[in-house]
Design an enzyme around this catalytic site. Sequence first.
Site, short mmCIF file in Angstrom:
data_model
loop_
_atom_site.label_atom_id
_atom_site.label_comp_id
_atom_site.label_asym_id
_atom_site.label_seq_id
_atom_site.Cartn_x
_atom_site.Cartn_y
_atom_site.Cartn_z
N THR A 172 0.85 -1.19 0.00
CA THR A 172 0.00 0.00 0.00
C THR A 172 0.88 1.24 0.00
OG1 THR A 172 -1.88 -1.07 1.08
CG2 THR A 172 -1.72 1.31 1.34
N PHE A 214 1.28 5.00 1.05
CA PHE A 214 0.82 5.99 2.01
C PHE A 214 1.39 7.34 1.62
CE2 PHE A 214 0.49 2.08 4.36
CZ PHE A 214 -0.61 2.25 5.19
#
Length: 195
Positions: free
Chosen positions: A185, A187
């Site tokens: 992911t 960020f």
Amino acid sequence: MTTGGIGRPADDAGAGRTAFQGAPGAFSHEACIELRPWDEPVPFETFAEAIDAVKTGACDCALIPVENSTIGVVEPAATLVAQSGLPVVAEVWRKIQIALMANPGAELADLKTVHSHPVALRQCTGKISALGLQIVEAFDTAGAAREVADLGDRTRAALAPVAAAEVYGLSILRNDVQDSDTNRTRFVLLAREPG
């Protein structure tokens, strides 16, 4: 996984407050601790609340997930970041490993439902389907773990980071239940314009 911090303050700068969406033990909480260990991580229930905390000055910055290698754009987070008017001052990709956890004594055969944030659930659709579990959406991965622990029902499980099992006293039934071994992911770190 990235090591070291992002947006490290100057030597004379003190610790600040980093907003994140979720409960203690969430993936965003883990990211705050790893990437900004000098800051106090501050939980908010929604992405909008975490971003607003930066706008109002309640927090110095916010660490928000905006993209996942398995499912693509993380919504509504990505749209809220784009609409926030806050600058992205840093970004980082982190490996995401999701664990299946339940109350102590529960076994896989006992499970009927699995609780988690919709984004985490989408990262595990194949394995959830193979286990034959009914999906229950929650506001957050760690929030789902907390709810499962509070209910004490051995037919309920949560998908969350390993740390959430430790925080809420759950047992890990399976590690790495994400469908992709390279699940990551991205960020972004939002901060107010200096001035």
